[in-house]
Design a protein around this motif. Structure first.
Motif, PDB file in Angstrom:
ATOM      1  N   PHE A  91      54.407  44.137  47.186  1.00 20.81           N
ATOM      2  CA  PHE A  91      54.940  44.789  45.975  1.00 20.81           C
ATOM      3  C   PHE A  91      56.201  45.620  46.257  1.00 20.81           C
ATOM      4  CE2 PHE A  91      50.514  43.950  44.658  1.00 20.81           C
ATOM      5  CZ  PHE A  91      50.812  43.162  43.559  1.00 20.81           C
ATOM      6  N   VAL A  92      56.273  46.184  47.459  1.00 20.43           N
ATOM      7  CA  VAL A  92      57.473  46.934  47.841  1.00 20.43           C
ATOM      8  C   VAL A  92      58.663  45.980  47.916  1.00 20.43           C
ATOM      9  CG1 VAL A  92      58.563  48.233  49.732  1.00 20.43           C
ATOM     10  CG2 VAL A  92      56.214  48.764  49.033  1.00 20.43           C
ATOM     11  N   GLU A  93      58.450  44.838  48.608  1.00 20.33           N
ATOM     12  CA  GLU A  93      59.512  43.834  48.746  1.00 20.33           C
ATOM     13  C   GLU A  93      59.909  43.251  47.386  1.00 20.33           C
ATOM     14  OE1 GLU A  93      61.286  42.642  51.366  1.00 20.33           O
ATOM     15  OE2 GLU A  93      60.345  44.054  52.748  1.00 20.33           O
ATOM     16  N   LEU A  94      58.909  42.951  46.573  1.00 23.38           N
ATOM     17  CA  LEU A  94      59.173  42.375  45.254  1.00 23.38           C
ATOM     18  C   LEU A  94      59.980  43.347  44.387  1.00 23.38           C
ATOM     19  CD1 LEU A  94      58.834  40.193  43.095  1.00 23.38           C
ATOM     20  CD2 LEU A  94      56.576  41.136  42.571  1.00 23.38           C
ATOM     21  N   SER A  95      59.611  44.620  44.437  1.00 25.49           N
ATOM     22  CA  SER A  95      60.323  45.633  43.649  1.00 25.49           C
ATOM     23  C   SER A  95      61.803  45.666  44.006  1.00 25.49           C
ATOM     24  CB  SER A  95      59.706  47.017  43.877  1.00 25.49           C
ATOM     25  OG  SER A  95      58.360  47.009  43.440  1.00 25.49           O
ATOM     26  N   SER A  96      62.110  45.594  45.310  1.00 21.39           N
ATOM     27  CA  SER A  96      63.512  45.609  45.768  1.00 21.39           C
ATOM     28  C   SER A  96      64.218  44.315  45.371  1.00 21.39           C
ATOM     29  CB  SER A  96      63.590  45.740  47.285  1.00 21.39           C
ATOM     30  OG  SER A  96      62.764  46.775  47.711  1.00 21.39           O
ATOM     31  N   LYS A  97      63.520  43.199  45.566  1.00 20.80           N
ATOM     32  CA  LYS A  97      64.113  41.878  45.314  1.00 20.80           C
ATOM     33  C   LYS A  97      64.543  41.730  43.861  1.00 20.80           C
ATOM     34  CE  LYS A  97      64.634  37.941  47.373  1.00 20.80           C
ATOM     35  NZ  LYS A  97      65.768  37.740  48.274  1.00 20.80           N
ATOM     36  N   LEU A  98      63.715  42.220  42.940  1.00 20.14           N
ATOM     37  CA  LEU A  98      64.019  42.045  41.515  1.00 20.14           C
ATOM     38  C   LEU A  98      65.282  42.795  41.084  1.00 20.14           C
ATOM     39  CD1 LEU A  98      60.503  42.084  39.802  1.00 20.14           C
ATOM     40  CD2 LEU A  98      61.965  40.129  40.253  1.00 20.14           C
ATOM     41  N   ILE A  99      65.657  43.802  41.850  1.00 19.44           N
ATOM     42  CA  ILE A  99      66.858  44.566  41.505  1.00 19.44           C
ATOM     43  C   ILE A  99      68.125  43.778  41.851  1.00 19.44           C
ATOM     44  CG2 ILE A  99      68.170  46.677  42.057  1.00 19.44           C
ATOM     45  CD1 ILE A  99      65.356  48.008  42.524  1.00 19.44           C
ATOM     46  N   VAL A 100      68.059  42.977  42.938  1.00 19.86           N
ATOM     47  CA  VAL A 100      69.269  42.294  43.423  1.00 19.86           C
ATOM     48  C   VAL A 100      69.304  40.790  43.134  1.00 19.86           C
ATOM     49  CG1 VAL A 100      69.653  43.976  45.257  1.00 19.86           C
ATOM     50  CG2 VAL A 100      68.215  41.972  45.722  1.00 19.86           C
TER      51      VAL A 100
END
Length: 281
Positions: A102-111
């Motif tokens: 979820f940490v990785e997904l949260s960052s990925k969705l921004i970029v």
């Protein structure tokens, strides 16, 4: 949610299992707090004999019959469109999503770029990388499958395919391919979806985490049983036919090789005649 552009509908598909027994559900309860974007959980229960109660923390759909994966996916897709969720996260009942996911997904969705239709985690089964993989348009999933990492550039004759559990799909991209295909109610639905997205020139990105998944058929078709295996073969043959002549020829070659193996492996011999028939579907 319209202005956040990163809202997610999380679909959990259950089959012959109570919600509390689901590994996916347990890991959602523990780790969803690490998701930094708006979300809703939808539990799609494919077992008519089990009734799952509504809750404030998730929405429930109790199906009156087993509508397979395609029924669950299209129901969730329509809910996501109706309620303007930008992304759809697909989960089977026994996947484990940890904090890092979820940490990785949260960052990925921004970029993530607008041209990206799906974000797939690296899926491991018995420590072997099974998804996503690079395949060629000529052979599809029946040819050589190469491990994909973000550094690799795809050639024009290659595309990415993978398994659906743990995948995040852009709702508008699914709309572009007309939803999930009812031609593939269970098996090969993921491969068909990714082929359609690739044909539209849409991108698939990688989530930099390892996601552990138990694939029933990783070592043997025995856990499937003969009836289920026949359905699997039919889906495989249909995919090959619909994907084009070169894919069909590769499928036939691979199926022939499988026939030979099954003939010489006593524990799999019961599948031989069905695999052989699949050459003529």
């Amino acid at each position: 949610f319209m202005n956040s552009n990163r809202s997610i509908l999380i679909l959990l598909v259950l089959y012959r299992q109570e919600l509390e027994e689901s590994l996916s559900y347990k890991s959602l309860c523990e780790n969803l707090k690490y998701l930094a974007h708006p979300y809703k959980v939808l539990v799609y229960n494919n077992s008519p004999t089990i009734k799952i109660r509504e809750s404030v923390s998730y929405q429930v759909f109790n199906a009156s019959q087993n509508n397979m994966l395609v029924g669950a996916y299209n129901y969730a897709f329509n809910e996501a469109r109706k309620n303007k969720y930008n992304w759809l996260l697909l989960l089977d009942q026994d996947s484990c999503l940890d904090k890092q996911y979820f940490v990785e997904l949260s960052s990925k969705l921004i970029v993530v770029s607008e041209n990206t239709a799906a974000i797939l985690p690296k899926v491991l089964c018995d420590e072997k990388h099974i998804s996503p993989v690079v395949v060629s348009h000529f052979a599809g999933p029946f040819g050589v499958q190469k491990v994909y990492d973000s550094e690799r550039m795809l050639s024009s004759s290659e595309y990415l395919t993978g398994i659906n559990s743990g995948a995040i799909l852009r709702t508008s991209a699914i709309a572009q391919i007309g939803g999930f295909s009812y031609d593939f109610p269970l098996d090969f639905l993921d491969h068909w979806t990714y082929l359609q997205l690739a044909n539209l020139g849409l991108k698939i990105e990688l989530l930099d985490i390892n996601f552990v998944h138990n694939l029933t058929i990783s070592h043997s078709y025995n856990p499937m049983g003969v009836e289920r295996y026949i359905k699997y073969l039919k889906a495989r043959a249909l995919f090959a036919k619909k994907a084009g002549v070169t894919v069909l020829l590769t499928f036939k070659g691979r199926t022939l090789g499988q026939c030979v193996k099954q003939l010489f492996k006593p524990s799999e011999r019961k599948f031989f005649i069905h695999t052989f028939r699949a050459l003529f579907y």
